[in-house]
Design an enzyme around this catalytic site. Sequence first.
Site, PDB file in Angstrom:
ATOM      1  N   ARG A  15       9.358  15.012  -6.925  1.00  0.00           N
ATOM      2  CA  ARG A  15      10.482  14.318  -7.067  1.00  0.00           C
ATOM      3  C   ARG A  15      10.690  13.948  -8.884  1.00  0.00           C
ATOM      4  O   ARG A  15       9.750  14.012  -9.519  1.00  0.00           O
ATOM      5  CB  ARG A  15      10.462  12.675  -6.487  1.00  0.00           C
ATOM      6  CG  ARG A  15      10.773  12.759  -4.947  1.00  0.00           C
ATOM      7  CD  ARG A  15      10.531  11.466  -4.215  1.00  0.00           C
ATOM      8  NE  ARG A  15       9.085  10.783  -4.220  1.00  0.00           N
ATOM      9  CZ  ARG A  15       8.845   9.660  -3.862  1.00  0.00           C
ATOM     10  NH1 ARG A  15       9.668   8.774  -3.516  1.00  0.00           N
ATOM     11  NH2 ARG A  15       7.616   9.395  -4.162  1.00  0.00           N
ATOM     12  N   LYS A  74       6.764   7.930  -9.800  1.00  0.00           N
ATOM     13  CA  LYS A  74       5.421   7.178  -9.123  1.00  0.00           C
ATOM     14  C   LYS A  74       4.748   6.345 -10.477  1.00  0.00           C
ATOM     15  O   LYS A  74       5.275   6.527 -11.679  1.00  0.00           O
ATOM     16  CB  LYS A  74       4.434   8.384  -9.016  1.00  0.00           C
ATOM     17  CG  LYS A  74       4.745   9.165  -7.839  1.00  0.00           C
ATOM     18  CD  LYS A  74       5.102   7.995  -6.476  1.00  0.00           C
ATOM     19  CE  LYS A  74       3.773   7.541  -5.745  1.00  0.00           C
ATOM     20  NZ  LYS A  74       3.939   6.996  -4.555  1.00  0.00           N
ATOM     21  N   TYR A  93       8.287   3.056  -9.441  1.00  0.00           N
ATOM     22  CA  TYR A  93       7.502   2.408  -8.444  1.00  0.00           C
ATOM     23  C   TYR A  93       6.072   2.250  -8.981  1.00  0.00           C
ATOM     24  O   TYR A  93       5.652   3.174  -9.802  1.00  0.00           O
ATOM     25  CB  TYR A  93       7.434   3.339  -7.182  1.00  0.00           C
ATOM     26  CG  TYR A  93       8.442   3.702  -6.296  1.00  0.00           C
ATOM     27  CD1 TYR A  93       9.178   2.515  -5.837  1.00  0.00           C
ATOM     28  CD2 TYR A  93       8.911   4.839  -6.133  1.00  0.00           C
ATOM     29  CE1 TYR A  93      10.261   2.617  -5.016  1.00  0.00           C
ATOM     30  CE2 TYR A  93      10.367   4.976  -5.478  1.00  0.00           C
ATOM     31  CZ  TYR A  93      11.080   3.750  -4.853  1.00  0.00           C
ATOM     32  OH  TYR A  93      11.705   4.096  -3.837  1.00  0.00           O
ATOM     33  N   HIS A  95       3.735  -0.512  -7.394  1.00  0.00           N
ATOM     34  CA  HIS A  95       2.784  -1.178  -6.362  1.00  0.00           C
ATOM     35  C   HIS A  95       1.124  -1.494  -7.157  1.00  0.00           C
ATOM     36  O   HIS A  95       0.359  -1.140  -6.522  1.00  0.00           O
ATOM     37  CB  HIS A  95       2.364  -0.056  -5.257  1.00  0.00           C
ATOM     38  CG  HIS A  95       3.675   0.517  -4.555  1.00  0.00           C
ATOM     39  ND1 HIS A  95       4.193  -0.188  -3.535  1.00  0.00           N
ATOM     40  CD2 HIS A  95       4.259   1.469  -4.753  1.00  0.00           C
ATOM     41  CE1 HIS A  95       4.980   0.403  -3.116  1.00  0.00           C
ATOM     42  NE2 HIS A  95       5.272   1.407  -3.668  1.00  0.00           N
ATOM     43  N   GLU A 117       9.946  -1.333  -6.394  1.00  0.00           N
ATOM     44  CA  GLU A 117       9.661  -2.029  -5.158  1.00  0.00           C
ATOM     45  C   GLU A 117       9.743  -3.675  -5.012  1.00  0.00           C
ATOM     46  O   GLU A 117      10.050  -3.973  -3.996  1.00  0.00           O
ATOM     47  CB  GLU A 117       8.546  -1.545  -4.579  1.00  0.00           C
ATOM     48  CG  GLU A 117       7.307  -2.114  -5.251  1.00  0.00           C
ATOM     49  CD  GLU A 117       6.602  -1.568  -6.536  1.00  0.00           C
ATOM     50  OE1 GLU A 117       7.559  -0.656  -7.031  1.00  0.00           O
ATOM     51  OE2 GLU A 117       5.759  -1.935  -6.932  1.00  0.00           O
ATOM     52  N   ASP A 269       1.633   3.146   4.720  1.00  0.00           N
ATOM     53  CA  ASP A 269       1.583   2.638   3.398  1.00  0.00           C
ATOM     54  C   ASP A 269       0.939   1.241   3.202  1.00  0.00           C
ATOM     55  O   ASP A 269       0.869   0.858   2.162  1.00  0.00           O
ATOM     56  CB  ASP A 269       2.630   3.194   2.568  1.00  0.00           C
ATOM     57  CG  ASP A 269       3.874   2.282   3.120  1.00  0.00           C
ATOM     58  OD1 ASP A 269       3.844   1.878   4.229  1.00  0.00           O
ATOM     59  OD2 ASP A 269       4.786   2.399   2.341  1.00  0.00           O
TER      60      ASP A 269
END
Length: 374
Positions: A15, A74, A93, A95, A117, A269
Amino acid sequence: MRIGVAKEIKPDEYRVALTPAGARELVQRGHEVVIEEGAGVGSSFPDELYVRSGARIAPVDEVWETAELLLKVKEPIEPEYGRLREGLVLFTYLHIAADEPLTRALVDSGIRAIAYETVETDDRRLPLLAPMSEIAGRLAAQAGAHYLEKPYGGRGLLLGGVAGVAPGRVLIIGGGMVGYNAAVIALGLGAQVTILDRSIDRMRYLEEIMSGRVSLLMSSSLQIEESVREADLVIGAVLIPGALAPKLVTREMIGAMKDGAVFCDVAIDQGGCAETSRATTHSDPVYEVDGVTHYCVANMPGAVPITSTKALTNATLPYVEAIADHGLADALARDPALARGANVVDGKIVYEAVAEAHGLDFSPLEDVLPLSRV
Ligand SMILES: NC(=O)c1ccc[n+]([C@@H]2O[C@H](COP(=O)([O-])OP(=O)(O)OC[C@H]3O[C@@H](n4cnc5c(N)ncnc54)[C@H](O)[C@@H]3O)[C@@H](O)[C@H]2O)c1
């Protein structure tokens, strides 16, 4: 503002954080958009399309070193840690509650890191996670139909049946964004669909929008046991925000399923919702336990980068425009949902759950970045 778009270097990630259409919108607002060479190729966006949209193509060093706002998909991985720097706004993102080395790298660099997120509206929606859940839900029904076919280790069952032959049974545990979208595709294939959820309000809503075409049942341990046994395809789609997924499906329940049935755990996930779940990858997506095919790919949307990239940009672009138009502090002050996306700012952790997860100090955002009121 000068907006950089970096090429993703994480394995299996195709992506890109901005489409040519998104680039044109930003250029038309007076911003400068610099795309790393080849960044869009994995999503079928060659460099020429960005150039035609008014963006400039540049090598990796220039993109990272000169951007004021850097867009990614990412989280930065280790080889990128050295590129993090003071003053840069990173929107991607992250995380990081599950990633201490990256948390420390972000803190040490002095960067301003805003996570897709954790952008969260007042009514607790997660607008930048939702598009990926839509895609994963739809893919789950497709993957399930595929692995039910005999040559792929399945029972040899066509989910939709045909005239005179009963359709397959699909059980979806969790009727949120993933669950609803899985149901839409399973229904489209002609399957008989049951959704289990714990929220009465959510089930009322699903009843209304799906006009009685699915069975909606209250989720309980007994109900899960009965429904799992009867299903040809089970899709795990539960979420308890901020927590690991509950282990709702036991090893015994898997053992009681039909031989060649499929279990697709989208909640992998968050650790997965079955005792038998473990994360898999697109290059090796399934494994078998007690005759049941388990599909547990942790980044399902990565399989369809053309769709995922467009869906992601549709959702992120308004926030990118806000940051670019107003500057970070003003944009965060204007929109509490975007402010909740701030994770690490100027060497401080400003997202409480992240600080807690690593036993590090938490600083309220307002203390770190004076939010100018507008
Ligand atoms: N594997 C992937 O590539 C991928 C991609 C996107 C999302 N996900 C994951 O899919 C999961 C679902 O995401 P979502 O966006 O649909 O979340 P959501 O919040 O929209 O929906 C979750 C639903 O689960 C229900 N639920 C909670 N506990 C339950 C229980 N005990 N029994 C039945 N239902 C229960 C909730 O009421 C809610 O309706 C999350 O773990 C998310 O991270 C995975």
